[in-house]
Design a protein around this motif. Structure first.
Motif, PDB file in Angstrom:
ATOM      1  N   LEU A  86      67.339  23.364   8.623  1.00  0.00           N
ATOM      2  CA  LEU A  86      66.629  22.525   7.995  1.00  0.00           C
ATOM      3  C   LEU A  86      65.418  22.845   7.257  1.00  0.00           C
ATOM      4  CD1 LEU A  86      67.010  19.344  10.463  1.00  0.00           C
ATOM      5  CD2 LEU A  86      67.987  19.345   8.488  1.00  0.00           C
ATOM      6  N   MET A  87      64.806  22.479   6.417  1.00  0.00           N
ATOM      7  CA  MET A  87      63.653  22.682   5.818  1.00  0.00           C
ATOM      8  C   MET A  87      62.553  21.735   5.618  1.00  0.00           C
ATOM      9  SD  MET A  87      62.565  25.371   2.681  1.00  0.00           S
ATOM     10  CE  MET A  87      63.166  24.372   1.253  1.00  0.00           C
ATOM     11  N   LEU A  88      61.814  21.189   6.371  1.00  0.00           N
ATOM     12  CA  LEU A  88      60.974  19.939   6.082  1.00  0.00           C
ATOM     13  C   LEU A  88      59.549  20.450   5.874  1.00  0.00           C
ATOM     14  CD1 LEU A  88      62.414  18.049   9.224  1.00  0.00           C
ATOM     15  CD2 LEU A  88      63.090  17.768   6.656  1.00  0.00           C
ATOM     16  N   LEU A  89      59.442  20.556   4.794  1.00  0.00           N
ATOM     17  CA  LEU A  89      57.936  21.330   4.370  1.00  0.00           C
ATOM     18  C   LEU A  89      56.651  20.128   4.785  1.00  0.00           C
ATOM     19  CD1 LEU A  89      58.926  22.543   0.584  1.00  0.00           C
ATOM     20  CD2 LEU A  89      58.890  23.749   2.985  1.00  0.00           C
ATOM     21  N   GLY A  90      55.631  20.816   4.796  1.00  0.00           N
ATOM     22  CA  GLY A  90      54.463  19.848   5.217  1.00  0.00           C
ATOM     23  C   GLY A  90      53.156  20.801   5.741  1.00  0.00           C
ATOM     24  N   ASN A  91      52.181  20.323   5.283  1.00  0.00           N
ATOM     25  CA  ASN A  91      51.011  20.965   5.876  1.00  0.00           C
ATOM     26  C   ASN A  91      50.717  20.651   7.453  1.00  0.00           C
ATOM     27  OD1 ASN A  91      48.010  21.034   6.630  1.00  0.00           O
ATOM     28  ND2 ASN A  91      48.113  22.339   4.642  1.00  0.00           N
ATOM     29  N   VAL A  92      50.361  21.595   8.260  1.00  0.00           N
ATOM     30  CA  VAL A  92      50.662  21.511   9.651  1.00  0.00           C
ATOM     31  C   VAL A  92      49.513  20.461   9.971  1.00  0.00           C
ATOM     32  CG1 VAL A  92      48.841  23.297  10.212  1.00  0.00           C
ATOM     33  CG2 VAL A  92      50.209  22.910  11.972  1.00  0.00           C
ATOM     34  N   ILE A  93      48.366  20.233   9.163  1.00  0.00           N
ATOM     35  CA  ILE A  93      47.594  19.106   9.418  1.00  0.00           C
ATOM     36  C   ILE A  93      48.157  17.744   9.530  1.00  0.00           C
ATOM     37  CG2 ILE A  93      45.071  18.317   8.864  1.00  0.00           C
ATOM     38  CD1 ILE A  93      44.425  21.007   7.818  1.00  0.00           C
ATOM     39  N   THR A  94      48.688  17.616   8.532  1.00  0.00           N
ATOM     40  CA  THR A  94      49.236  16.082   8.085  1.00  0.00           C
ATOM     41  C   THR A  94      50.705  16.044   8.762  1.00  0.00           C
ATOM     42  OG1 THR A  94      50.096  17.001   6.124  1.00  0.00           O
ATOM     43  CG2 THR A  94      47.665  16.104   6.561  1.00  0.00           C
ATOM     44  N   GLN A  95      51.716  17.026   8.901  1.00  0.00           N
ATOM     45  CA  GLN A  95      53.063  16.901   9.036  1.00  0.00           C
ATOM     46  C   GLN A  95      53.156  16.157  10.519  1.00  0.00           C
ATOM     47  OE1 GLN A  95      55.470  20.517   8.825  1.00  0.00           O
ATOM     48  NE2 GLN A  95      57.193  19.168   8.072  1.00  0.00           N
ATOM     49  N   GLU A  99      58.956  16.387  13.132  1.00  0.00           N
ATOM     50  CA  GLU A  99      59.573  17.275  11.937  1.00  0.00           C
ATOM     51  C   GLU A  99      59.789  18.896  12.661  1.00  0.00           C
ATOM     52  OE1 GLU A  99      58.232  16.595   8.026  1.00  0.00           O
ATOM     53  OE2 GLU A  99      59.342  14.703   7.830  1.00  0.00           O
ATOM     54  N   TRP A 100      58.619  19.196  13.145  1.00  0.00           N
ATOM     55  CA  TRP A 100      58.392  20.319  13.609  1.00  0.00           C
ATOM     56  C   TRP A 100      59.589  20.809  14.746  1.00  0.00           C
ATOM     57  CZ3 TRP A 100      52.675  20.332  15.710  1.00  0.00           C
ATOM     58  CH2 TRP A 100      51.883  19.977  14.731  1.00  0.00           C
ATOM     59  N   GLN A 101      59.646  19.741  15.922  1.00  0.00           N
ATOM     60  CA  GLN A 101      60.721  19.871  16.709  1.00  0.00           C
ATOM     61  C   GLN A 101      62.137  19.642  16.202  1.00  0.00           C
ATOM     62  OE1 GLN A 101      59.527  20.377  20.104  1.00  0.00           O
ATOM     63  NE2 GLN A 101      61.487  20.958  19.950  1.00  0.00           N
ATOM     64  N   THR A 102      62.265  19.015  15.210  1.00  0.00           N
ATOM     65  CA  THR A 102      63.646  18.820  14.606  1.00  0.00           C
ATOM     66  C   THR A 102      64.016  20.051  13.933  1.00  0.00           C
ATOM     67  OG1 THR A 102      63.329  16.550  14.085  1.00  0.00           O
ATOM     68  CG2 THR A 102      64.975  17.768  12.828  1.00  0.00           C
ATOM     69  N   ASP A 144      52.551  25.337   3.217  1.00  0.00           N
ATOM     70  CA  ASP A 144      53.453  24.323   3.671  1.00  0.00           C
ATOM     71  C   ASP A 144      54.459  24.521   4.286  1.00  0.00           C
ATOM     72  OD1 ASP A 144      51.214  22.328   2.528  1.00  0.00           O
ATOM     73  OD2 ASP A 144      52.163  22.538   0.613  1.00  0.00           O
ATOM     74  N   HIS A 145      54.683  25.584   4.766  1.00  0.00           N
ATOM     75  CA  HIS A 145      56.053  25.881   5.517  1.00  0.00           C
ATOM     76  C   HIS A 145      55.899  26.431   6.675  1.00  0.00           C
ATOM     77  CE1 HIS A 145      57.442  26.222   1.318  1.00  0.00           C
ATOM     78  NE2 HIS A 145      58.549  26.760   1.729  1.00  0.00           N
ATOM     79  N   ALA A 146      54.582  26.273   7.600  1.00  0.00           N
ATOM     80  CA  ALA A 146      54.049  26.610   8.920  1.00  0.00           C
ATOM     81  C   ALA A 146      55.422  26.468   9.878  1.00  0.00           C
ATOM     82  CB  ALA A 146      52.898  26.184   9.391  1.00  0.00           C
ATOM     83  N   ALA A 147      55.807  25.371  10.205  1.00  0.00           N
ATOM     84  CA  ALA A 147      56.946  25.035  11.218  1.00  0.00           C
ATOM     85  C   ALA A 147      58.238  25.756  10.701  1.00  0.00           C
ATOM     86  CB  ALA A 147      57.163  23.583  11.477  1.00  0.00           C
ATOM     87  N   TYR A 148      58.678  25.601   9.473  1.00  0.00           N
ATOM     88  CA  TYR A 148      59.823  26.304   8.890  1.00  0.00           C
ATOM     89  C   TYR A 148      59.887  27.882   8.974  1.00  0.00           C
ATOM     90  CZ  TYR A 148      63.488  27.357   5.799  1.00  0.00           C
ATOM     91  OH  TYR A 148      64.881  27.928   5.120  1.00  0.00           O
ATOM     92  N   VAL A 149      58.549  28.099   8.617  1.00  0.00           N
ATOM     93  CA  VAL A 149      58.213  29.777   8.873  1.00  0.00           C
ATOM     94  C   VAL A 149      58.702  30.314  10.161  1.00  0.00           C
ATOM     95  CG1 VAL A 149      56.851  31.441   8.645  1.00  0.00           C
ATOM     96  CG2 VAL A 149      57.129  30.234   6.568  1.00  0.00           C
TER      97      VAL A 149
END
Length: 243
Positions: A86-95, A99-102, A144-149
């Motif tokens: 999965l690739m759930l984009l988002g800024n770490v401040i607002t995401q 979604e990170w855990q997923t 906007d890829h912090a958790a995905y990265v």
């Protein structure tokens, strides 16, 4: 020589679907896994020696059960392609942290689950290949890829670690890291700003990203090498993708 079982996760679309087409064309028995089995069954495949199972790769028990069922019919797994992601984009401040855990559960734990299920048998037979689908985001940062990265850096790290642990048993662990590609990964992005920025970046490259067919060809190329040859990693992107 009888061809060994090929297991592909996330086989309903994108890279997984194209990989399935290539191996099906060459007559390999396959287990195709995904959460949307109806889409897998719509693929232009000869299903004579193909098993399709609905599996969430984060569920170890159902994942293992599906593989053992296919092995009972087709023989032991010789290739596992850990493609589900999965690739759930988002800024770490607002995401949303959910979604990170997923992403971490699917992109990292899913790969570990599949690997654990097949690896011991491959070691005992001194034959087998695991190909993990990662991303250029597995070694390079993107806004906007912090958790995905983080998840894809994890795939790179676990792949290299496990490779060193099993190389003496003649088992191959390889990794394919595509750049931006024409898949369904973006369809689950909830952050409209992140999605807009991504699409603007895509337009800066001419609006066309990597054809999944070529990623599938890279997977097949790795597997078709003699067992004594391990192409450890392929990084692949459109020529126009600078970063």
């Amino acid at each position: 020589m009888q061809k060994g079982l090929v297991v592909i996760t996330g086989a309903s679309s994108g890279f997984g679907a194209e990989i399935a087409k290539l191996f099906n064309k060459d007559g390999y028995p396959m287990l195709l896994l995904g959460r949307r089995v109806e889409k897998i069954k719509e693929l232009p495949l000869n299903f004579e020696n193909v098993m399709v199972e609905k599996v969430d790769v984060t569920d170890f028990n159902s994942f293992e059960s599906a593989i053992r069922k296919a092995e009972d019919k087709f023989g032991k797994t010789d290739l596992l392609v850990n493609n589900a992601g999965l690739m759930l984009l988002g800024n770490v401040i607002t995401q949303d942290p959910n979604e990170w855990q997923t992403m971490l559960n699917t992109n990292v734990m899913g790969v570990l689950n599949g690997t654990k299920i097949v690896l011991d048998g491959m070691k005992s037979r001194k034959h087998g290949t695991i190909i993990n689908m990662s991303s250029i985001a597995g070694f390079k940062a993107f806004a906007d890829h912090a958790a995905y990265v983080a998840s894809k850096f994890g795939v790179h790290g676990l792949s290299e670690t496990i490779r060193t642990e099993v190389s003496s048993s003649n088992v191959r662990v390889s990794l394919v890291a595509p750049g931006a590609a024409e898949t369904e990964l973006l369809t689950h992005v909830t952050d409209k700003n992140a999605l807009s920025d991504y699409n603007s970046w895509k337009e800066s490259m001419g609006g066309i990203t990597l054809n999944p067919v070529h990623v599938a060809e890279s997977v097949k190329f790795i597997y078709d090498m003699p067992q004594e040859v391990n192409i450890r990693e392929i990084d692949i992107a459109t020529t126009a993708q600078e970063s």
